[in-house]
Design a protein around this motif. Structure first.
Motif, PDB file in Angstrom:
ATOM      1  N   HIS A  28       0.870  -1.181   0.000  1.00  0.00           N
ATOM      2  CA  HIS A  28       0.000   0.000   0.000  1.00  0.00           C
ATOM      3  C   HIS A  28       0.901   1.222   0.000  1.00  0.00           C
ATOM      4  O   HIS A  28       2.141   1.093   0.015  1.00  0.00           O
ATOM      5  N   THR A  65      -5.761   1.891  -7.339  1.00  0.00           N
ATOM      6  CA  THR A  65      -4.620   0.966  -7.475  1.00  0.00           C
ATOM      7  C   THR A  65      -4.057   0.963  -8.890  1.00  0.00           C
ATOM      8  O   THR A  65      -4.795   1.024  -9.873  1.00  0.00           O
ATOM      9  N   GLY A  93      -7.486  -6.535   6.205  1.00  0.00           N
ATOM     10  CA  GLY A  93      -7.494  -7.855   5.569  1.00  0.00           C
ATOM     11  C   GLY A  93      -7.778  -7.807   4.080  1.00  0.00           C
ATOM     12  O   GLY A  93      -7.624  -8.814   3.378  1.00  0.00           O
ATOM     13  N   MET A  94      -8.175  -6.620   3.583  1.00  0.00           N
ATOM     14  CA  MET A  94      -8.506  -6.519   2.155  1.00  0.00           C
ATOM     15  C   MET A  94      -7.279  -6.803   1.280  1.00  0.00           C
ATOM     16  O   MET A  94      -7.383  -7.472   0.240  1.00  0.00           O
ATOM     17  N   GLY A  95      -6.120  -6.314   1.721  1.00  0.00           N
ATOM     18  CA  GLY A  95      -4.888  -6.545   0.957  1.00  0.00           C
ATOM     19  C   GLY A  95      -4.393  -7.984   1.118  1.00  0.00           C
ATOM     20  O   GLY A  95      -3.795  -8.538   0.188  1.00  0.00           O
ATOM     21  N   ASP A  96      -4.643  -8.567   2.271  1.00  0.00           N
ATOM     22  CA  ASP A  96      -4.252  -9.970   2.484  1.00  0.00           C
ATOM     23  C   ASP A  96      -5.030 -10.868   1.505  1.00  0.00           C
ATOM     24  O   ASP A  96      -4.493 -11.833   0.951  1.00  0.00           O
ATOM     25  N   GLY A 107     -14.015   0.450  -4.498  1.00  0.00           N
ATOM     26  CA  GLY A 107     -14.387   1.686  -3.808  1.00  0.00           C
ATOM     27  C   GLY A 107     -14.166   1.580  -2.311  1.00  0.00           C
ATOM     28  O   GLY A 107     -13.604   0.590  -1.825  1.00  0.00           O
ATOM     29  N   PRO A 108     -14.634   2.595  -1.591  1.00  0.00           N
ATOM     30  CA  PRO A 108     -14.336   2.682  -0.150  1.00  0.00           C
ATOM     31  C   PRO A 108     -14.960   1.575   0.700  1.00  0.00           C
ATOM     32  O   PRO A 108     -14.554   1.409   1.852  1.00  0.00           O
ATOM     33  N   LYS A 163      -1.100  -0.316  -4.192  1.00  0.00           N
ATOM     34  CA  LYS A 163      -2.495  -0.312  -3.746  1.00  0.00           C
ATOM     35  C   LYS A 163      -2.885   1.025  -3.119  1.00  0.00           C
ATOM     36  O   LYS A 163      -2.152   1.592  -2.336  1.00  0.00           O
ATOM     37  N   SER A 164      -4.065   1.476  -3.493  1.00  0.00           N
ATOM     38  CA  SER A 164      -4.638   2.698  -2.908  1.00  0.00           C
ATOM     39  C   SER A 164      -6.107   2.705  -3.320  1.00  0.00           C
ATOM     40  O   SER A 164      -6.621   1.694  -3.801  1.00  0.00           O
TER      41      SER A 164
END
Ligand SMILES: NC(=O)C1=CN([C@@H]2O[C@H](COP(=O)(O)OP(=O)(O)OC[C@H]3O[C@@H](n4cnc5c(N)ncnc54)[C@H](O)[C@@H]3O)[C@@H](O)[C@H]2O)[C@@H](O)CC1
Ligand SMILES: Nc1ncnc2c1ncn2[C@@H]1O[C@H](COP(=O)(O)OP(=O)(O)O)[C@@H](O)[C@H]1O
Ligand SMILES: [Mg+2]
Length: 286
Positions: free
Chosen positions: A147, A188, A210-213, A203-204, A184-185
């Protein structure tokens, strides 16, 4: 810049051949999850299994063993303090770093053990430790999934300067071998072989731990079974956020484990999609 589209994602996902078995779809080794962050590897592994990786093993702090088995009987579990290099040797894809905390010896063992033909996805705490301890990338096919703060640490590009493509390319060429960068942002981007791909789904509702995992686990699952590497990474990045976007129609926040549960149905949809629906019969570039 190329828009990361459904047709790019669908192009990668093929119907499975009847003459295949679990070995056909790749062996993934996930290394991460210290005593406090076991949830991260559960999310990695759930996403990799649901993406269709043939065999998934989690090398982790052994206090996580029962929880992983209870949540995900499809995954094998080993202690990352014992024989880690042997497990690494057997893997096609190694994902390291989610929830790894400050276990720098585990990271160093992994960086030393991986071979040129292996895919190594470096996420979360592993990225932070590589920056802190000034560690070199392994001689392998590397995918970095930072991120913005993690990229600031490793790439030494301040978050405010990351909006300029040039700054990120300049940082990337200083790495050897040159990795694929999934930056990631809320917007992305994927930096891959001199081309920048922009994600415009999601989106938000994805802004939750855990979203990136889950994304890292999907990249592991996709790259284990679909080749070549670059398009498989792009497809995983697109599908992760496209699934979240679908779930957000009836959910204020889209939980990582719900995204993982929805992966097989979404992949089925893309695998079955006629060429005309995906635009695959048209030009690829936009
Ligand atoms: N259930 C679990 O076990 C979880 C474990 N996790 C793991 O916890 C470790 C630490 O990761 P964290 O990312 O929480 O902590 P970090 O300290 O590495 O990064 C968070 C910091 O970065 C800043 N930041 C700036 N831009 C950001 C952006 N676009 N996205 C995210 N942060 C941004 C935040 O404000 C915060 O100060 C990782 O190994 C990760 O995999 C997390 O995934 C959360 C869930
Ligand atoms: N506002 C947002 N819009 C779109 N995607 C987002 C937003 N916030 C977070 N995400 C996505 O969620 C994921 C967060 O990854 P990361 O910060 O590594 O999470 P964690 O380490 O907690 O698993 C990334 O894929 C990021 O693009
Ligand atoms: Mg993360």
């Amino acid at each position: 810049m190329i828009q990361l589209s459904q047709k790019i994602a669908a192009n990668v996902i093929q119907p499975r051949k009847s003459q295949s078995y679990k070995g056909t779809y790749g062996r993934v080794l996930i290394i991460g999850g210290n005593a406090n962050l076991g949830g991260a590897v559960i999310m990695n592994a759930q996403a990799a299994v649901q993406s269709g990786a043939g065999l998934v093993t989690v090398a982790t702090d052994f206090s996580n063993k029962t929880a992983i088995h209870a949540r995900l009987p499809e995954a094998m579990v080993v202690d990352y303090h014992d024989h880690l290099a042997d497990y690494i040797q057997k893997a096609d894809v190694v994902l390291i770093g989610s929830g790894l905390g400050e276990e720098v010896d585990i990271l160093k063992t992994c960086l030393k053990a991986v071979q040129e033909n292996q895919i190594v996805i470096i996420d979360g705490s592993a990225i932070t430790m590589m920056a802190e301890h000034n560690l070199d990338l392994p001689k392998a096919q590397v995918v970095l999934t930072p991120h913005q703060m993690e990229w600031q640490r490793l790439g030494e590009v301040a978050i405010a300067d990351q909006s300029r493509e040039d700054n990120n390319w300049e940082a990337l060429v200083s790495f050897h071998p040159e990795p694929i960068l999934v930056l990631k942002s809320n917007a992305t981007q994927v930096y891959l072989e001199h081309e920048l791909y922009q994600l415009s789904v999601g989106g938000p509702y994805q802004a939750t731990g855990g979203m990136g995992d889950t994304l890292a686990g999907m990249i592991a699952g996709f790259t284990a079974q679909f080749h070549p590497l670059g398009p498989a990474v792009l497809s995983a990045v697109y599908c992760h956020s496209a699934i979240a976007a679908e779930l957000s129609k009836s959910a204020y926040v889209t939980l990582p484990s719900k995204i993982a549960e929805a992966i097989p149905a979404y992949m089925n949809k893309l695998a079955d999609m006629p060429l005309s629906a995906t635009g695959l019969d048209e030009e690829q570039e936009e």
